[in-house]
Design a protein around this motif. Structure first.
Motif, PDB file in Angstrom:
ATOM      1  N   UNK A  23      -2.423 -34.416  -8.996  1.00 23.13           N
ATOM      2  CA  UNK A  23      -2.236 -35.381 -10.068  1.00 23.13           C
ATOM      3  C   UNK A  23      -2.119 -34.665 -11.414  1.00 23.13           C
ATOM      4  N   UNK A  24      -3.018 -33.717 -11.656  1.00 18.15           N
ATOM      5  CA  UNK A  24      -2.989 -32.987 -12.924  1.00 18.15           C
ATOM      6  C   UNK A  24      -1.664 -32.254 -13.094  1.00 18.15           C
ATOM      7  N   UNK A  25      -1.162 -31.677 -12.019  1.00 16.47           N
ATOM      8  CA  UNK A  25       0.040 -30.869 -12.197  1.00 16.47           C
ATOM      9  C   UNK A  25       1.270 -31.754 -12.369  1.00 16.47           C
ATOM     10  N   UNK A  53     -11.275 -29.955 -16.047  1.00 18.49           N
ATOM     11  CA  UNK A  53     -10.825 -28.569 -16.000  1.00 18.49           C
ATOM     12  C   UNK A  53      -9.376 -28.408 -16.436  1.00 18.49           C
ATOM     13  N   UNK A  54      -8.566 -29.415 -16.135  1.00 20.07           N
ATOM     14  CA  UNK A  54      -7.142 -29.276 -16.441  1.00 20.07           C
ATOM     15  C   UNK A  54      -6.771 -30.013 -17.723  1.00 20.07           C
ATOM     16  N   UNK A  55      -7.777 -30.573 -18.399  1.00 16.54           N
ATOM     17  CA  UNK A  55      -7.515 -31.198 -19.688  1.00 16.54           C
ATOM     18  C   UNK A  55      -6.685 -32.465 -19.622  1.00 16.54           C
ATOM     19  N   UNK A  70      -2.882 -27.649 -18.223  1.00 20.17           N
ATOM     20  CA  UNK A  70      -4.146 -27.919 -18.892  1.00 20.17           C
ATOM     21  C   UNK A  70      -4.585 -26.775 -19.769  1.00 20.17           C
ATOM     22  N   UNK A  71      -5.781 -26.295 -19.524  1.00 18.52           N
ATOM     23  CA  UNK A  71      -6.369 -25.298 -20.387  1.00 18.52           C
ATOM     24  C   UNK A  71      -5.971 -23.881 -19.983  1.00 18.52           C
TER      25      UNK A  71
END
Ligand SMILES: Cc1cc2nc3c(=O)[nH]c(=O)nc-3n(C[C@H](O)[C@H](O)[C@H](O)COP(=O)(O)OP(=O)(O)OC[C@H]3O[C@@H](n4cnc5c(N)ncnc54)[C@H](O)[C@@H]3O)c2cc1C
Ligand SMILES: Cc1cc2nc3c(=O)[nH]c(=O)nc-3n(C[C@H](O)[C@H](O)[C@H](O)COP(=O)(O)OP(=O)(O)OC[C@H]3O[C@@H](n4cnc5c(N)ncnc54)[C@H](O)[C@@H]3O)c2cc1C
Lengths: 613, 613
Positions: free
Chosen positions: B338-340, B27-29, B515-516
């Motif tokens: 983690x994504x951020x 979702x967050x690429x 991400x996206x």
């Protein structure tokens, strides 16, 4: 391509009507061929409005939740008028659909998406084949034989008169229908792989003409198009608007001195705009489509609000009214009848009821269309001045929500709709009055309404319509009343035993296998007793059929109780069911065929026997 | 196989935890590789219970409606006990989930179906790759460098020690986990086409160990498994029962002298049975799995009711408690953080909050599991005799519904949870008391509850959670109060301007692209004014962002009004929102990070600035 050239049904045309008919054939396992002129489905434009009943139908095939998610729900309608000083003014905002009819309100979604969902279901079935880029060349029939297993109709086909090369070049296939001319920006178009040279002879039992307004099938039968054609053009634009207009996400009607315009909010931020255009511009547009000319007309009517777009998705000029919903509802009416005749469940006579039931609906729709157009067309001064015109327009808009939406359609008595008043030899009561007291909202000939119920065994919430999926099966819905009361339970048990006896027409119908279904009539009990007071073994057996491999069925008994989180418990009240209960025999299309008191078992027998084959 | 051997994240293990982490990455690429030992997903057995919060999480990824449709909802729990004469007796039937916490109750669905839904989402993303039949061979890291763009972890892989031939032969892959041993009848199993020889070196920024109870990753880090292991066996059977037992479609606990048994109704008429078994039988079963021996034990406990089946779908003997829900909720907590960090939105320090937040949850769960087992295990006489044991079991069952279900989990103050009482330099009030009066049901550290609201522009119904999809984005939910009142509107407009100023931390966060998503914080207004009294231009601009190509956004303003068909209009009341309004900064995982009065703009600034990178 199939090796066999014999089909039960050939459907000509894969528009909404043809696809809905094919959906029935897929569900009931009828061997079917669909012939479609176009090499691929068109992705843009055309109809966009889904009425409540159409959504209920799609839901009965398991398709509504997905479509509902994709679609835009049109909750409100906002009417704007010129004031006498020429300034634009919001007249009123009101609900777009009358509440209480259907749990689905009106919503909008591209016709192509609806077609794609139907196609997905159809393609998952092995009984239906589709041939694209194909038109029928000839149709001959010989009905001299009485043998119903034979296939008296002979069809030949040829490639549609369209060069696939050209199709590829323009990536768009112009509709040959002369009433419209489209400039479109298709998002993606692929040529169907089944496109191929064919020159087969095909034999069929039945042919359904779903080939649109200029039907070839109709021509072959020497029939002519009924109804007047309107000599008035509307411009149509699909776009994502960049606008200061405050009600852009509501359905709007703007009645102005410089023209009438309708805004319809669509899925994915899109808006469909319909607006009056002078005939001269329409004719010009047909020669050379220029969407920007149409946009300029819209901008004029929208003043003083700004109205731009970065891309017009589709545009056309267009002459007629509604059609998609009714054409799907027509096909829904026809499909189960045809399947049940082909499967040998019912007598072929029931096919006549298609015309009997749907022709009046078509007539009423055309009449309504005219009144809607009149209201839209009426000059803004006349509209503002006369209460009459405004009232009649309002009335028409409301009928659009019930009659055209299909939820208020009711069929008169015929082979598969029991007459309201039959003399009941057992009870000998003045039955017209009694029927009225059985239930206020259930009506013979109308679709059964839906509401929330609890599964008796596990307290899960069901919509009544969830018990009546479109499988070709009939349903006897027994409103058993408060069966914690012994006398009432005895009444229901008697009914159960009566239906269970070996020579009962109910049992005969039950043992006919329609297509993929196990049985062609199902019995459902809806009681109003407190769930926890009814023990498993108290429940009459017909509502809990037993199988050696799967045990008892736990989907046949429902309670009109309130759920732990406060839903349901209102069916007896809102349907106005008599405390003594009643029973409704519901057709495969959810219309009530027969309504009676629990003791009217002989009437029920006679009615079922009359259409059984 | 990919040509590049550098990934932001490597996830070891594609069970529920690994797949949920991968869903976030999709979702967050975030460029991600999943490594899974098994050649294919197992189709049967293992967990089957989905708790309310897990469904909310799946819903936030757009997966719940499909899963909800497939699953069986467990509405009621029925407790049966032996009477003193040894006869089986229904003790009580009560709701299985406490109403009011989540709109999703508990439901059951095969773990494999849940995994498949996650996989479908993951596979639709180009940022995540999956390699099956692969295990890590070595993991080395060098954190000496400070450069965050580098990839300090080196991993090598090898084929899982499983011969694909053998896999094909048995069409089933035994779990190497020693605590269980399965005899299964898989419905369909296919070897994944990506199975291949690999011996690559791969570099990663982060590795997530989702490789189950006997984690290889944990071993590499020199960590040991915490928690005691229980020395008690349960038999597990999945089957379609043919039974006279009346409550078979309810969740049931049977406490009898000859053993304790739990029935869990499943999707598609299946039932899962858990039951106590003597250790000797468990050990025997592990040597030679014989499902019928287990069935016989069940039949004994179910007497006098008949209990047969025509096919056992899965059976095992099993030692431990719950895990799937909490492991997915753990991964949900970790993934967005983690994504951020990888996208450079927040400081890496926030990663520590994973342990701070989830370790206490794990501890409480293990404790609860113990109490649940105790209640189940307690002898029926003790259970019937002592109110204590029964009460504590009841209490444990209720905690299972709130704490273990995840809806009642609340995190203490940390880097991404503002302390409840910060001294507010502007308002200078005793803030502990004030915070309490802002809202009774919104709580810092807890997930924001959901309820029905109407879109301001088109009156469509939304669940509050629908405004907070899992995209990696934060949301400032502004409860603006009755903005038809001028003073209240002014307050909201001030807030809007404050957030909009060029040096506001809110704007800084907004301009970070996660991400996206377009922006990494979104502003939503929920007002309590009558919708029709608020004009478009009255609405403060931050809630209706404008774009050249798409115009205004119409998804940022909601009204706590009752819909035309009677839904909604209760958010201010049930959340206990102060009429002066309040604002909640909601994290990407729907937990409230900050709660303040509308004028507490400096506190909000400071809080956001503290975790921004
Ligand atoms: C701009 C526009 C807006 C509209 N808006 C609405 C609306 O809001 N609401 C509404 O209800 N309706 C609306 N309609 C009408 C709606 O699109 C039609 O009523 C609907 O498509 C009719 O469905 P059908 O299946 O009966 O016919 P069609 O959709 O016309 O389908 C007929 C199919 O048969 C094929 N065909 C034709 N001849 C042959 C042949 N000889 N051999 C093989 N195949 C053949 C055609 O290619 C076509 O695919 C709109 C139409 C247009 C153009
Ligand atoms: C009979 C049974 C009933 C259960 N019932 C419930 C229940 O009702 N509710 C509930 O919440 N939970 C239940 N559970 C527990 C649940 O199945 C687990 O808690 C859950 O699967 C844990 O998820 P996970 O992703 O953390 O680990 P796992 O599901 O164990 O996934 C770990 C994955 O990593 C892979 N792997 C392991 N080692 C390696 C390696 N070295 N390299 C690569 N891959 C590796 C494994 O093949 C596996 O696919 C039940 C379990 C069983 C067996």
């Amino acid at each position: 391509m199939a090796s066999t050239l014999v089909y039960d049904v050939v459907i000509v045309g894969a528009g909404p009507a043809g696809l809905l008919a094919a959906t029935w054939m897929a569900r009931t396992g009828v061997k079917t061929l669909i012939i479609e002129k176009r090499a691929s489905q068109s992705r843009v434009g055309r109809a966009d409005g889904l009425e409540g009943r159409t959504l209920e139908i799609l839901d009965s095939f398991g398709l509504a939740s997905q479509i509902w998610k994709e679609a835009n729900q049109t909750i409100e309608i906002s009417i704007w008028c010129d004031l006498s000083d020429g300034s634009l003014h919001r007249h009123r905002v009101s609900p777009n659909t009358e509440p209480g009819w259907s749990r689905f309100g009106e919503s909008t979604l591209a016709q192509s998406r609806i077609e794609e969902h139907l196609l997905t279901l159809i393609e998952s079935s092995s009984s239906v084949e589709i041939r694209r880029g194909t038109v029928p060349k000839s149709m001959d029939y010989n009905f001299s034989t009485n043998d119903e297993t034979c296939h008296p109709i002979k069809l030949t086909f040829s490639n549609a008169n369209e060069d696939p090369q050209i199709l590829r070049k323009y990536e768009y296939q112009e509709d040959s229908d002369s009433s419209m001319s489209d400039a479109s920006h298709p998002r993606s178009l692929s040529l169907d792989s089944t496109y191929s040279e064919i020159d087969d002879e095909i034999y069929a039992k039945y042919v359904i003409g779903c080939d649109g307004a200029h039907s070839w099938v109709r021509q072959q039968l020497g029939l002519t198009l009924e109804g007047e054609s309107v000599d008035e053009y509307w411009g149509v634009l699909d776009l994502i608007p960049v606008t200061s207009f405050p009600d852009i996400r509501k359905r709007c009607i703007l009645k102005r001195r410089n023209g009438t315009l309708m805004l319809i909010p669509r899925e994915q931020s899109m808006v469909r705009v319909y607006f009056q255009i002078p005939n001269a511009i329409a004719i010009e547009y047909k020669k050379q489509p220029c969407p920007n000319v149409l946009l300029q007309i819209v901008q004029l009517i929208m003043q003083p609000y700004s109205f731009r777009t970065s891309q017009i998705d589709w545009s056309t000029v267009y002459q007629a009214g509604q059609g998609m919903n009714v054409s799907m509802q027509d096909a829904y009416n026809l499909g189960w009848k045809l399947a049940s005749v082909i499967h040998g469940v019912t007598t072929p006579e029931i096919l006549k009821t298609y015309h009997e039931e749907r022709h009046p609906v078509a007539e009423r729709l055309m009449n309504l269309d005219k009144r809607l157009c009149q209201g839209m067309r009426s000059s803004v001064d006349a509209y503002n001045a006369t209460d009459d015109i405004r009232h009649s327009h309002k009335q028409a808009l409301s009928e659009e929500n019930t009659l055209a939406a299909g939820v208020a359609v009711s069929y008169a008595a015929n082979k598969v709709v029991a007459p309201i008043c039959t003399q009941d030899p057992v009870v000998q009561a003045p039955c017209q009055a009694r029927k009225a007291s059985i239930s206020k909202r259930l009506q013979v000939g109308s679709r059964i309404p839906s509401d929330v119920l609890l599964n008796h065994y596990d307290a899960q919430r069901w919509e009544l319509h969830d018990m009546l999926p479109s499988t070709g099966q009939w349903n006897l819905v027994v409103f058993g009343g408060d069966i914690s009361n012994k006398a009432q339970l005895t009444q229901v048990s008697h009914l159960s035993e009566w239906l269970h006896r070996s020579d009962s027409p109910f049992r005969q119908l039950r043992s006919r296998r329609v297509g993929l279904m196990m049985e062609s009539v199902n019995a459902v009990l809806i009681h109003s007793a407190p769930r926890k007071e009814i023990e498993f073994l108290d429940i009459p057996e017909i509502f809990r059929p037993y199988s050696e491999n799967f045990g008892y069925s736990y989907c046949g008994v429902f309670a009109d109780n309130v759920s732990y989180d406060g839903h349901g418990g209102k069916v007896y009240e809102t349907f106005g069911i008599d405390p003594r209960g009643c029973m409704a025999l519901v057709r495969p299309d959810q219309h009530v065929a027969f309504l009676g008191a629990l003791e009217e078992v002989h009437e029920l027998d006679r009615f079922i026997a009359s259409f059984l084959k």
